[in-house]
Design a protein around this motif. Structure first.
Motif, PDB file in Angstrom:
ATOM      1  N   CYS A 125     -25.482  -5.491  28.137  1.00  0.00           N
ATOM      2  CA  CYS A 125     -25.470  -4.437  27.124  1.00  0.00           C
ATOM      3  C   CYS A 125     -26.405  -3.305  27.535  1.00  0.00           C
ATOM      4  O   CYS A 125     -27.291  -3.472  28.375  1.00  0.00           O
ATOM      5  CB  CYS A 125     -25.891  -4.985  25.760  1.00  0.00           C
ATOM      6  N   GLU A 151     -34.337  -6.237  23.136  1.00  0.00           N
ATOM      7  CA  GLU A 151     -32.943  -6.505  23.512  1.00  0.00           C
ATOM      8  C   GLU A 151     -32.737  -6.814  24.989  1.00  0.00           C
ATOM      9  O   GLU A 151     -31.693  -7.328  25.363  1.00  0.00           O
ATOM     10  CB  GLU A 151     -32.082  -5.306  23.105  1.00  0.00           C
ATOM     11  N   THR A 297     -19.876   1.479  18.246  1.00  0.00           N
ATOM     12  CA  THR A 297     -21.131   1.347  17.503  1.00  0.00           C
ATOM     13  C   THR A 297     -21.025   0.390  16.315  1.00  0.00           C
ATOM     14  O   THR A 297     -21.978   0.294  15.542  1.00  0.00           O
ATOM     15  CB  THR A 297     -21.585   2.730  16.993  1.00  0.00           C
ATOM     16  N   PRO A 299     -20.888  -3.314  14.719  1.00  0.00           N
ATOM     17  CA  PRO A 299     -21.382  -4.605  15.210  1.00  0.00           C
ATOM     18  C   PRO A 299     -20.597  -5.839  14.792  1.00  0.00           C
ATOM     19  O   PRO A 299     -21.053  -6.956  15.008  1.00  0.00           O
ATOM     20  CB  PRO A 299     -22.788  -4.660  14.605  1.00  0.00           C
ATOM     21  N   HIS A 303     -16.690  -4.594  17.493  1.00  0.00           N
ATOM     22  CA  HIS A 303     -17.430  -5.078  18.654  1.00  0.00           C
ATOM     23  C   HIS A 303     -16.711  -6.258  19.320  1.00  0.00           C
ATOM     24  O   HIS A 303     -16.574  -6.292  20.553  1.00  0.00           O
ATOM     25  CB  HIS A 303     -18.829  -5.492  18.227  1.00  0.00           C
ATOM     26  N   LEU A 322     -24.778  -1.019  22.697  1.00  0.00           N
ATOM     27  CA  LEU A 322     -25.486  -1.728  21.628  1.00  0.00           C
ATOM     28  C   LEU A 322     -26.241  -0.667  20.829  1.00  0.00           C
ATOM     29  O   LEU A 322     -27.301  -0.207  21.235  1.00  0.00           O
ATOM     30  CB  LEU A 322     -26.447  -2.762  22.209  1.00  0.00           C
ATOM     31  N   TRP A 326     -27.786  -2.734  14.759  1.00  0.00           N
ATOM     32  CA  TRP A 326     -26.825  -3.791  15.072  1.00  0.00           C
ATOM     33  C   TRP A 326     -26.996  -5.008  14.171  1.00  0.00           C
ATOM     34  O   TRP A 326     -26.023  -5.688  13.829  1.00  0.00           O
ATOM     35  CB  TRP A 326     -26.995  -4.190  16.539  1.00  0.00           C
ATOM     36  N   GLU A 338     -26.495 -10.223  17.729  1.00  0.00           N
ATOM     37  CA  GLU A 338     -27.271  -9.467  18.707  1.00  0.00           C
ATOM     38  C   GLU A 338     -27.191 -10.183  20.060  1.00  0.00           C
ATOM     39  O   GLU A 338     -26.924 -11.385  20.115  1.00  0.00           O
ATOM     40  CB  GLU A 338     -28.723  -9.338  18.241  1.00  0.00           C
TER      41      GLU A 338
END
Length: 370
Positions: A125, A151, A297, A299, A303, A322, A326, A338
Motif C-alpha cells: 500500500c 501503516e 479512497t 475502505p 477497496h 490507502l 481508512w 487496515e
C-alpha cells in the motif's frame, strides 16, 4: 437466476459525522442470494442512488443476473443522456460490483478467480495523505511521519485538496512542503505529489521541475482534469511521470488522456464502470504501455473490488492507495480494515469476500428510494 430486489442505501460509518455517508446497492435473486456494490460517495452518492432506484432498478427486476454485461450496457445507453459521466457512471459501477459479488457467490468463487486468476495474494500500500494545502510545513511532516510509523507503506503521496477555483496559490510553499517530506523520509523513500488540479500549465511545470530534483516518483493531476490537452502538455514537458484519470468516467476519456501524453492513469472503480470498467481500463493501459494505478479512497466494498482487480494485473508496479480515515469502515466491515505490515491481503471468500456485521450495517443504513 432472476433478480427480485434492488435496494439503495447510504451508510454512516462515523456516527459523530452523520452527514459523511457512503453509497451502497444490494441486489438479491430469487433464491435469496445477494451481492453488494458501492458508488462514489461524492455528496453522499445521493444522485447515483436515486438514478439506480428510479431509472435502473425497475429495468433489472426479473432479469437474469448472469446477463450482467448485457444488462449494464443496456442501462448505460438507456441513461446516456443523464451525462453519462459522474453520477450515472458511479451508479453503474455500484451495480457492476454488486453483480460480480453475486456471481462469485453463485459459483462459490472469489471475484479474482472469475477474472482469470491472481498474480499475487498480497499487495503493498501507499499512504495517501490529504489536506496539506491547509497545513504548515511542520504539520505536513508530522502527519506524514505518523502515517508511515503506523501503516508501514511502500510509498507516500502528499495531497493538497486545495480550493479548485484558484490556481498557483502558493507554489513556493508547496515546494517547501515537498522538500521537507523528502528530507524527513530520506532519499530512497518513494514519494508522490497530488496537486488536485491546483496549477496552471506554467505553475505545474515549475512545481514538476522541483519534484524531479527531489526525486519524486509521480505528479498527480497537476492541472484541471477537464483540460486534457494541458494535462498532456505538462506530461510531455516533464521527466517525472504525470498521472491523471481520477475524474475520468469513460473508456473514451481514458483513451484521450493517454493520447494526450499521460503515462499513468488512475480511474476509480466506484466512479467508472466498477470491476468490469477497471478491467477494460487495464486492457487499454496494457495495449498502450502505460501504468494503471487506480484512485481508490473507499475502505470497504470499493477497496475489496479494487484488490481483486489489481491482483490480476501482471505488470502491476505501484502500491494500492490507502487514504485518510481508512479505519472508519471498521465500525461495520471486518476485512480488510487496515493493512498489516504495509500489506493488504487478497480476500479468498466467494464474491468480494466481504465480512461485515449485518446488524451494524442495518442500524447505520439510510434507505434511498426513487
Amino acid at each position: 437466476m432472476k433478480i427480485t430486489k434492488v435496494e439503495t442505501f447510504q451508510v454512516t460509518f462515523d456516527e459523530s459525522k452523520p452527514n459523511n455517508r457512503s453509497a451502497f446497492v444490494r441486489i438479491e435473486t430469487e433464491d435469496g442470494q445477494f451481492g453488494m456494490g458501492e458508488a462514489s460517495p461524492m455528496q453522499g452518492g445521493l444522485a447515483s442512488l436515486i438514478i439506480i432506484a428510479h431509472d435502473m432498478a425497475p429495468f433489472l427486476i426479473g432479469k437474469d443476473a448472469l446477463d450482467h454485461a448485457v444488462l449494464l450496457d443496456t442501462l448505460y445507453h438507456k441513461c446516456v443522456k443523464l451525462g453519462p459521466e459522474g453520477a450515472t457512471t458511479a451508479a453503474l459501477a455500484a451495480l457492476d460490483i454488486a453483480l460480480w459479488d453475486l456471481k462469485g457467490k453463485l459459483f462459490g468463487q472469489p471475484v479474482h478467480k472469475l477474472l482469470g486468476g491472481a498474480w499475487r495474494e498480497s499487495l503493498t500500500c501507499y499512504a495517501s495523505v490529504g489536506g496539506n494545502a491547509w497545513r504548515s510545513v511542520d504539520q505536513v511532516v508530522e502527519v506524514v511521519e505518523r502515517r508511515v510509523a503506523k501503516e508501514k507503506p511502500a510509498a507516500v503521496k502528499i495531497r493538497w485538496d486545495g480550493d479548485r477555483t484558484k490556481l498557483d496559490v502558493d507554489i513556493p510553499g508547496d515546494i517547501a512542503k515537498a522538500k521537507a517530506v523528502r528530507k524527513a523520509l530520506g532519499d530512497d523513500f518513494v514519494l508522490g505529489f497530488d496537486a488536485n488540479n491546483g496549477y496552471s500549465v506554467g505553475g505545474a511545470i515549475r512545481v514538476g521541475r522541483a519534484l524531479e530534483d527531489l526525486g519524486f516518483a509521480w505528479f498527480e493531476e497537476p492541472v484541471q482534469h477537464y483540460h486534457v490537452s494541458a494535462m498532456g502538455e505538462v506530461a510531455q514537458r516533464l521527466d517525472i511521470t504525470v498521472s491523471a484519470g481520477e475524474q475520468t468516467y469513460t473508456l473514451q476519456g481514458l483513451k484521450d488522456l493517454i493520447n494526450a501524453g499521460v503515462r499513468m492513469v488512475q480511474p476509480d472503480i466506484v466512479k467508472m464502470g466498477g470491476i468490469t470498467g477497471i478491467m477494460q481500463c487495464a486492457a487499454i493501459a496494457y495495449a498502450h504501455g502505460v501504468d494503471l494505478v487506480p484512485h481508490q479512497t473507499q475502505p470497504s466494498l470499493g477497496h475489496l473490488a479494487n484488490l481483486h482487480v489489481l491482483s490480476t494485473i501482471m505488470h502491476l508496479n505501484k502500491p494500492v492507495e490507502l487514504a485518510d480515515g481508512w479505519e472508519r469502515a471498521g465500525s461495520i466491515f471486518t476485512n480488510p480494515s487496515e493493512p498489516r505490515d504495509g500489506l493488504f491481503h487478497l480476500p479468498t471468500g466467494p464474491g468480494l469476500g466481504a465480512q461485515f456485521d449485518a446488524e451494524q450495517l442495518k442500524r447505520r443504513s439510510i434507505p434511498i428510494s426513487a
